[in-house]
Design a protein around this motif. Structure first.
Motif, PDB file in Angstrom:
ATOM      1  N   LEU A  44       0.714  -1.364   0.052  1.00  0.00           N
ATOM      2  CA  LEU A  44       0.023  -0.063  -0.029  1.00  0.00           C
ATOM      3  C   LEU A  44       0.940   1.238   0.074  1.00  0.00           C
ATOM      4  CD1 LEU A  44      -2.891  -0.956   2.532  1.00  0.00           C
ATOM      5  CD2 LEU A  44      -3.016  -0.693   0.065  1.00  0.00           C
ATOM      6  N   PHE A  45       2.046   1.266   0.726  1.00  0.00           N
ATOM      7  CA  PHE A  45       2.736   2.511   1.216  1.00  0.00           C
ATOM      8  C   PHE A  45       4.143   2.536   0.192  1.00  0.00           C
ATOM      9  CE2 PHE A  45      -0.277   2.095   4.561  1.00  0.00           C
ATOM     10  CZ  PHE A  45      -0.592   3.550   4.370  1.00  0.00           C
ATOM     11  N   GLY A  46       4.308   1.414  -0.244  1.00  0.00           N
ATOM     12  CA  GLY A  46       5.685   1.422  -1.067  1.00  0.00           C
ATOM     13  C   GLY A  46       6.766   1.110  -0.108  1.00  0.00           C
ATOM     14  N   ILE A  47       8.143   0.993  -0.500  1.00  0.00           N
ATOM     15  CA  ILE A  47       9.250   0.472   0.251  1.00  0.00           C
ATOM     16  C   ILE A  47      10.275   1.664   0.996  1.00  0.00           C
ATOM     17  CG2 ILE A  47       9.484  -1.927  -1.124  1.00  0.00           C
ATOM     18  CD1 ILE A  47      11.957  -0.529  -2.253  1.00  0.00           C
ATOM     19  N   ARG A  48      10.118   2.770   0.492  1.00  0.00           N
ATOM     20  CA  ARG A  48      11.196   3.551   0.680  1.00  0.00           C
ATOM     21  C   ARG A  48      11.035   4.006   2.273  1.00  0.00           C
ATOM     22  NH1 ARG A  48      12.722   8.086  -3.792  1.00  0.00           N
ATOM     23  NH2 ARG A  48      10.373   7.894  -4.167  1.00  0.00           N
ATOM     24  N   TRP A  49       9.753   4.837   2.519  1.00  0.00           N
ATOM     25  CA  TRP A  49       9.444   5.339   3.772  1.00  0.00           C
ATOM     26  C   TRP A  49       9.046   4.356   4.580  1.00  0.00           C
ATOM     27  CZ3 TRP A  49      10.355   9.995   5.534  1.00  0.00           C
ATOM     28  CH2 TRP A  49      10.678  10.905   4.751  1.00  0.00           C
ATOM     29  N   THR A  50       8.439   3.208   4.216  1.00  0.00           N
ATOM     30  CA  THR A  50       8.161   1.960   5.254  1.00  0.00           C
ATOM     31  C   THR A  50       9.609   1.494   5.817  1.00  0.00           C
ATOM     32  OG1 THR A  50       7.987   0.600   3.081  1.00  0.00           O
ATOM     33  CG2 THR A  50       5.846   1.126   4.241  1.00  0.00           C
ATOM     34  N   ILE A  51      10.435   1.290   4.963  1.00  0.00           N
ATOM     35  CA  ILE A  51      11.779   1.056   5.554  1.00  0.00           C
ATOM     36  C   ILE A  51      12.569   1.861   6.431  1.00  0.00           C
ATOM     37  CG2 ILE A  51      14.156   0.400   4.634  1.00  0.00           C
ATOM     38  CD1 ILE A  51      13.123  -1.341   2.281  1.00  0.00           C
ATOM     39  N   CYS A  52      12.442   3.141   5.870  1.00  0.00           N
ATOM     40  CA  CYS A  52      13.339   4.201   6.746  1.00  0.00           C
ATOM     41  C   CYS A  52      12.516   4.463   8.027  1.00  0.00           C
ATOM     42  CB  CYS A  52      13.122   5.303   5.998  1.00  0.00           C
ATOM     43  SG  CYS A  52      13.567   7.016   7.028  1.00  0.00           S
ATOM     44  N   LEU A  53      11.402   4.552   8.241  1.00  0.00           N
ATOM     45  CA  LEU A  53      10.522   4.548   9.538  1.00  0.00           C
ATOM     46  C   LEU A  53      10.617   3.210  10.371  1.00  0.00           C
ATOM     47  CD1 LEU A  53       7.397   6.559   8.262  1.00  0.00           C
ATOM     48  CD2 LEU A  53       9.454   7.487   9.420  1.00  0.00           C
ATOM     49  N   SER A  54      10.670   1.859   9.672  1.00  0.00           N
ATOM     50  CA  SER A  54      10.723   0.837  10.389  1.00  0.00           C
ATOM     51  C   SER A  54      12.185   0.780  11.090  1.00  0.00           C
ATOM     52  CB  SER A  54      10.652  -0.087   9.586  1.00  0.00           C
ATOM     53  OG  SER A  54       9.268  -0.043   8.918  1.00  0.00           O
ATOM     54  N   GLY A  55      13.254   1.031  10.095  1.00  0.00           N
ATOM     55  CA  GLY A  55      14.675   1.204  10.559  1.00  0.00           C
ATOM     56  C   GLY A  55      14.779   2.272  11.842  1.00  0.00           C
ATOM     57  N   LEU A  56      14.138   3.008  11.847  1.00  0.00           N
ATOM     58  CA  LEU A  56      14.244   3.998  13.092  1.00  0.00           C
ATOM     59  C   LEU A  56      14.196   3.388  14.387  1.00  0.00           C
ATOM     60  CD1 LEU A  56      13.385   7.380  11.483  1.00  0.00           C
ATOM     61  CD2 LEU A  56      15.604   6.570  12.067  1.00  0.00           C
ATOM     62  N   THR A  57      13.081   2.371  14.299  1.00  0.00           N
ATOM     63  CA  THR A  57      12.788   1.678  15.601  1.00  0.00           C
ATOM     64  C   THR A  57      13.764   0.969  16.138  1.00  0.00           C
ATOM     65  OG1 THR A  57      11.812   0.015  14.433  1.00  0.00           O
ATOM     66  CG2 THR A  57      10.198   1.615  14.740  1.00  0.00           C
ATOM     67  N   TYR A  58      14.714   0.434  15.173  1.00  0.00           N
ATOM     68  CA  TYR A  58      15.925  -0.374  15.774  1.00  0.00           C
ATOM     69  C   TYR A  58      16.722   0.733  16.615  1.00  0.00           C
ATOM     70  CZ  TYR A  58      14.809  -4.410  13.045  1.00  0.00           C
ATOM     71  OH  TYR A  58      14.303  -5.294  12.238  1.00  0.00           O
ATOM     72  N   ALA A  59      17.011   1.954  16.051  1.00  0.00           N
ATOM     73  CA  ALA A  59      17.847   2.815  16.810  1.00  0.00           C
ATOM     74  C   ALA A  59      17.231   3.266  18.050  1.00  0.00           C
ATOM     75  CB  ALA A  59      17.904   4.321  15.903  1.00  0.00           C
ATOM     76  N   LEU A  60      15.831   3.341  18.373  1.00  0.00           N
ATOM     77  CA  LEU A  60      15.147   3.424  19.465  1.00  0.00           C
ATOM     78  C   LEU A  60      15.386   2.379  20.465  1.00  0.00           C
ATOM     79  CD1 LEU A  60      13.158   5.203  21.213  1.00  0.00           C
ATOM     80  CD2 LEU A  60      11.301   3.727  20.232  1.00  0.00           C
ATOM     81  N   GLY A  81      21.504   4.174   8.846  1.00  0.00           N
ATOM     82  CA  GLY A  81      21.025   3.001   7.938  1.00  0.00           C
ATOM     83  C   GLY A  81      19.609   3.201   7.513  1.00  0.00           C
ATOM     84  N   ALA A  82      18.791   3.606   8.469  1.00  0.00           N
ATOM     85  CA  ALA A  82      17.320   3.947   8.073  1.00  0.00           C
ATOM     86  C   ALA A  82      17.047   5.042   7.022  1.00  0.00           C
ATOM     87  CB  ALA A  82      16.807   3.978   9.559  1.00  0.00           C
ATOM     88  N   LEU A  83      18.144   5.982   7.291  1.00  0.00           N
ATOM     89  CA  LEU A  83      17.901   7.335   6.384  1.00  0.00           C
ATOM     90  C   LEU A  83      18.543   6.990   5.054  1.00  0.00           C
ATOM     91  CD1 LEU A  83      19.340  10.234   8.767  1.00  0.00           C
ATOM     92  CD2 LEU A  83      16.790   9.580   8.088  1.00  0.00           C
ATOM     93  N   CYS A  84      19.153   6.058   4.967  1.00  0.00           N
ATOM     94  CA  CYS A  84      19.722   5.574   3.559  1.00  0.00           C
ATOM     95  C   CYS A  84      18.471   5.082   2.993  1.00  0.00           C
ATOM     96  CB  CYS A  84      21.086   4.682   3.782  1.00  0.00           C
ATOM     97  SG  CYS A  84      22.574   5.364   4.139  1.00  0.00           S
ATOM     98  N   ALA A  85      17.638   4.442   3.415  1.00  0.00           N
ATOM     99  CA  ALA A  85      16.604   3.861   2.699  1.00  0.00           C
ATOM    100  C   ALA A  85      15.813   4.888   1.709  1.00  0.00           C
ATOM    101  CB  ALA A  85      15.563   3.171   3.589  1.00  0.00           C
ATOM    102  N   LEU A  86      15.831   6.025   2.319  1.00  0.00           N
ATOM    103  CA  LEU A  86      15.096   7.059   1.195  1.00  0.00           C
ATOM    104  C   LEU A  86      15.739   7.118  -0.234  1.00  0.00           C
ATOM    105  CD1 LEU A  86      14.553   9.979   4.033  1.00  0.00           C
ATOM    106  CD2 LEU A  86      12.999   8.027   3.001  1.00  0.00           C
ATOM    107  N   ALA A  87      17.060   6.697  -0.338  1.00  0.00           N
ATOM    108  CA  ALA A  87      17.820   6.709  -1.584  1.00  0.00           C
ATOM    109  C   ALA A  87      17.502   5.729  -2.371  1.00  0.00           C
ATOM    110  CB  ALA A  87      19.547   6.805  -1.260  1.00  0.00           C
ATOM    111  N   LEU A  88      16.511   4.689  -1.807  1.00  0.00           N
ATOM    112  CA  LEU A  88      16.167   3.534  -2.602  1.00  0.00           C
ATOM    113  C   LEU A  88      15.465   4.115  -3.989  1.00  0.00           C
ATOM    114  CD1 LEU A  88      15.141   0.974  -0.179  1.00  0.00           C
ATOM    115  CD2 LEU A  88      17.054   0.766  -1.702  1.00  0.00           C
ATOM    116  N   SER A  89      15.524   3.529  -5.116  1.00  0.00           N
ATOM    117  CA  SER A  89      14.806   3.579  -6.475  1.00  0.00           C
ATOM    118  C   SER A  89      13.581   3.182  -6.153  1.00  0.00           C
ATOM    119  CB  SER A  89      15.475   3.174  -7.696  1.00  0.00           C
ATOM    120  OG  SER A  89      14.756   3.415  -8.683  1.00  0.00           O
TER     121      SER A  89
END
Length: 440
Positions: free
Chosen positions: A43-59, A160-168
């Motif tokens: 529904l929402f694509g991979i870039r923002w889902t991966i980025c926001l999900s990755g930040l939960t690991y840092a938390l 690493g989470a922020l790098c997901a925004l660079a995905l094509s």
């Protein structure tokens, strides 16, 4: 980074109780959002889902800095369910990319490439505590990770989470044979809910439930009662690095089996499963032999375990060689199991949307097993009992998995990719969708 931290036992802490309860929370929500993850990604694509999900690991990692200073584990435990939500979504997106992007005869290689990159994080994560704690010596007193280690982990995870925004965007990705990766079909929440329910009616997916349950169950024992109990802090870091490095080598090696064109995919699947069965049973047999030499860990006395000679340091080569080499083989077998599971699922279809759902379902059931395993350790189940449960659970999964592997098709069902230009011009009404597929 998450794997490296947990591979040290107790997320780097002496008492594993907080870590065990946190991981239970992680995997309880992971169960739900693993199953729902494919729908969310579609529904929402991979870039923002991966980025926001990755930040939960840092938390999650940052919570242990707070725990170091206060001794209060409530914050760490509270981050568990949050990370479980993020992990379920992230791994669904990852599984979709890894299994749908490559051509059929290169899926094994793509899985191994991912696993190498993935475990490179674990290697780096193992180097950090090893270097920082190197001068602590081999003393028998167990110590938690210092703040500096956790700060490095948090920084790398956030980056690493922020790098997901660079995905094509997936719709722009085209395979080397000119085919589009993503089948551009209209989807909505109702359709995704219906497709998610259908997963529980798919006999091939249901047959993989035992393997899914077993595939993360052993982490609890290997990270805590084994690496976290037997070794000094600096050696735990070194072990973590070697564990993930072994996974990199094994993942690459097993790709030669999965992509070997001289054999049918069915033959490749059965050979890979047979080798996995043999190696895993050897590893658990050796583990049982070592486990019989001790019954408790450092968290019971806050000083030392009851392993003959106390905590093992890598400098004691005669004592350390066997247990450390075995830990490396544990990592290699894990990489083989995970690579095989993803490859097997990837043979079922080339449809990227379906693979996102399959990956999420696999991770969801996998997390159910992990949640049970972490609670077994949290409730201080006898360590030898944990070894036996792991061993039996893996072998219980073999007949079901073998049946699936024996029915692999040489070619997955073809999927007709929709041209990107047509998709962008589409008004996305259900009538246009029906007309489009009727025309095909």
């Amino acid at each position: 980074m998450f794997n490296a931290l947990n591979a040290m036992g107790g997320a780097g802490q002496i008492d594993r109780t907080v870590s065990n309860n946190t991981n239970t929370g992680i995997y309880c929500t992971f169960i739900v959002f693993g199953v729902l993850g494919g729908a969310i990604v579609n529904l929402f694509g991979i870039r923002w889902t991966i980025c926001l999900s990755g930040l939960t690991y840092a938390l999650y990692s940052s919570s242990y800095i707070y725990y170091n200073h206060t001794g209060n584990g409530n914050f760490s435990i509270a981050t568990g369910p949050i990370l479980g939500i993020g992990a379920g979504i992230l791994w669904s997106a990852q599984g979709m990319v890894m299994m749908s992007y490559p051509m059929e005869n290169r899926k094994g290689l793509c899985i191994s490439v991912f696993w190498i990159i993935f475990n490179l994080g674990g290697v780096i994560g193992g180097i950090v505590p090893f270097v920082i704690n190197y001068n602590q010596g081999k003393g028998n007193q167990a110590k938690p990770l210092p703040d500096s280690c956790y700060i490095v982990f948090v920084s790398l995870q956030a980056l690493g989470a922020l790098c997901a925004l660079a995905l094509s965007p997936p719709e722009r990705v085209i395979r080397c044979d000119g085919s589009h990766v993503v089948l551009m079909r209209y989807t909505n929440a109702r359709q995704e809910a219906l497709e998610t329910v259908k997963l529980f009616l798919n006999p091939w997916i249901l047959l993989l439930i035992p393997l899914s349950l077993a595939s993360n169950f052993f982490y609890t024992y290997q990270y805590g009662p084994y690496n976290g109990v037997l070794f000094t802090l600096r050696t735990r870091g070194l072990n973590s690095m070697l564990y993930w490095a072994s996974q990199m080598v094994a993942a690459y090696a097993v790709s030669f089996i999965h992509d070997r064109d001289q054999f049918t995919r069915r033959q490749r699947g059965l050979v890979s499963l047979g080798l996995l069965f043999l190696l895993t049973n050897i590893v658990w047999g050796c583990t049982l032999a070592i486990q019989r030499r001790y019954t408790r860990g450092a968290d019971d006395t806050h000083l030392t375990n009851d392993y003959p000679g106390g905590l093992i340091d890598f400098s004691e080569s005669s004592r350390a060689a066997g247990p450390m080499i075995l830990f490396c083989f544990m990592g290699a077998v894990d990489a083989h199991l995970q690579s095989f599971a993803y490859w097997l699922i990837g043979t079922m279809t080339n449809d990227s949307q379906m693979l996102a759902r399959y990956a999420g379902f696999y991770k969801g059931i996998q997390s159910l097993g992990a949640a049970i395993a972490w609670q077994l350790d949290a409730q201080k189940a006898p360590l030898i009992t944990q070894v036996i449960v792991n061993w039996v659970l893996f072998n219980f999964a073999i007949p079901f998995t073998c049946y699936v592997a024996a029915h692999i098709k040489d070619r997955s069902d073809d999927v007709v990719d929709r041209p990107v230009d047509d998709w962008l011009l589409d008004t996305r009404t259900s009538k246009l969708e029906d007309d489009y597929y009727r025309e095909i």
